[in-house]
Design an enzyme around this catalytic site. Structure first.
Site, mmCIF file in Angstrom:
data_model
loop_
_atom_site.group_PDB
_atom_site.id
_atom_site.type_symbol
_atom_site.label_atom_id
_atom_site.label_comp_id
_atom_site.label_asym_id
_atom_site.label_seq_id
_atom_site.Cartn_x
_atom_site.Cartn_y
_atom_site.Cartn_z
ATOM 1 N N LYS A 144 56.871 7.013 -41.535
ATOM 2 C CA LYS A 144 57.186 5.758 -42.232
ATOM 3 C C LYS A 144 57.596 4.699 -41.206
ATOM 4 O O LYS A 144 57.184 3.547 -41.283
ATOM 5 C CB LYS A 144 58.296 5.982 -43.277
ATOM 6 C CG LYS A 144 57.813 6.822 -44.460
ATOM 7 C CD LYS A 144 58.937 7.335 -45.339
ATOM 8 C CE LYS A 144 58.390 8.324 -46.368
ATOM 9 N NZ LYS A 144 59.423 8.939 -47.198
ATOM 10 N N GLN A 153 65.636 9.644 -48.477
ATOM 11 C CA GLN A 153 64.620 10.680 -48.288
ATOM 12 C C GLN A 153 64.989 11.969 -49.050
ATOM 13 O O GLN A 153 66.104 12.463 -48.941
ATOM 14 C CB GLN A 153 64.471 10.973 -46.777
ATOM 15 C CG GLN A 153 63.397 11.983 -46.438
ATOM 16 C CD GLN A 153 61.994 11.536 -46.815
ATOM 17 O OE1 GLN A 153 61.624 10.388 -46.617
ATOM 18 N NE2 GLN A 153 61.214 12.448 -47.374
ATOM 19 N N ASP A 185 60.692 3.381 -53.531
ATOM 20 C CA ASP A 185 60.102 4.655 -53.962
ATOM 21 C C ASP A 185 59.654 4.577 -55.422
ATOM 22 O O ASP A 185 58.900 5.422 -55.898
ATOM 23 C CB ASP A 185 61.123 5.788 -53.811
ATOM 24 C CG ASP A 185 60.897 6.626 -52.555
ATOM 25 O OD1 ASP A 185 59.788 6.574 -52.006
ATOM 26 O OD2 ASP A 185 61.844 7.323 -52.141
#
Ligand code: NAP
Length: 289
Positions: A53, A97, A120
């Site tokens: 990322k 995460q 997300d």
């Protein structure tokens, strides 16, 4: 005839080219998009994902911030970091995460993220909008990446029978909603660990999306000739190589001999997920202006 292989890496590059134009427009107005990633603990796979990322951000000129928290930290430390990033106007996107240590409530943490920074797409407000049929906001990256992959291949899903294997909050369930949404119009069956006669269900499908986490589960005898098979799975299988493992999908490689289109692992849905995260970060930044 062998299946067409959907090249997720190539489609992701095309998405990045589109994003560069939007990022340049933001820069013209003095704004540099910024993504903050909170990572708790030292799960090796999570660190690999976070690094990729960060590399994508660097390629695109998106600023990235990484907040490393030790696995034995108090829950409150994660909460206070998310609140601090919410309050920081220079931060446009926040993700925590997954997985978090078992002691921490992942859904509660997700719901602490400001919905306009929830890149997300897992916040209850963003998932709720999706259920209401509004797909203009921040969508979960992996299912959105699968949709974009199908769109790039000019697949018309209207009236097609789709089976989504898996019903998770982050992949299977939002994937099913996106496939069934008005305007896409697939007829969707959601399969899970209690489903029976999986082979029969899949054999009737025009489209199979496998998001299970079981190496090579979907075999060629489950697949209708000419159908589309998208492999979301990423499974580490131990071997004697230097790395000690290799990656496999949920779909057996032999399926390529039967299907009309397949997505590979690696190089399929994985790069699409990262590209959609970058896209959500740019979208979030634009929405915040
Ligand atoms: P998850 O939360 O573990 O969900 C797995 C789903 O599969 C569950 O709904 C489970 O059913 C179902 N399942 C388990 N065994 C089954 C069986 N024998 N038959 C049918 N269904 C079964 O996993 P996830 O987070 O959705 O991820 C799924 C896979 O995608 C994993 O390999 C993950 O690494 C990969 N992934 C890839 C990306 C990417 O970017 N490529 C992104 C996210 C995830 P129940 O609900 O009944 O338990």
């Amino acid at each position: 005839m062998a299946a067409i292989v959907l090249d997720g890496k190539q489609i992701a590059l095309e998405i990045e080219e589109e994003l560069k134009v939007r990022i340049a427009n933001l820069e013209d107005n003095g704004v540099t998009p910024c993504l903050a990633v909170v990572i708790v603990g030292d799960d090796p796979a999570s660190h690999v994902y976070v690094s990729s990322k960060e590399r994508a951000c660097a390629r695109l000129g998106i600023r990235s911030i990484r907040v490393d928290i030790s696995a034995d930290a108090e829950y409150g430390e994660v909460v206070s970091n998310v609140r601090r990033l919410n309050a920081d106007p220079a931060v446009n996107g926040i993700l925590v995460q997954s997985p978090l240590p078992n002691s921490m409530d992942e859904i509660a943490i997700t719901d602490l993220i400001d919905p306009v920074k929830d890149v997300d797409g897992f916040h209850a407000q963003n998932l709720g909008r999706l259920v209401q049929g509004d797909v203009s906001g921040l969508l979960p990256c992996t299912p959105a990446g699968v949709m974009r992959m199908l769109e790039s291949a000019d697949v018309d899903l209207s009236g097609k029978r789709a089976v989504v294997i898996g019903r998770s909050r982050i992949v299977g369930m939002p994937q099913s909603i996106l496939l069934a949404q008005k305007g896409v119009d697939a007829t969707v069956t959601i399969a899970h660990s209690r489903s029976v006669e999986m082979a029969t269900l899949c054999k009737e499908a025009d489209v199979i999306i496998a998001a299970v986490g079981i190496s090579n589960m979907v075999t060629s005898d489950w697949v209708k000739p000419g159908s589309i098979v998208i492999d979301v799975g990423v499974n580490r299988v131990n071997d004697d190589s230097e790395k000690g493992y290799h990656l496999t999908g949920d779909v057996h490689p032999d399926v390529r001999r039967i299907a009309g289109m397949v997505s590979p692992v690696p190089g399929g849905v994985g790069p699409m997920t990262i590209a959609m995260l970058m896209s959500n970060t740019v979208r979030a930044t634009e929405m915040q202006q």
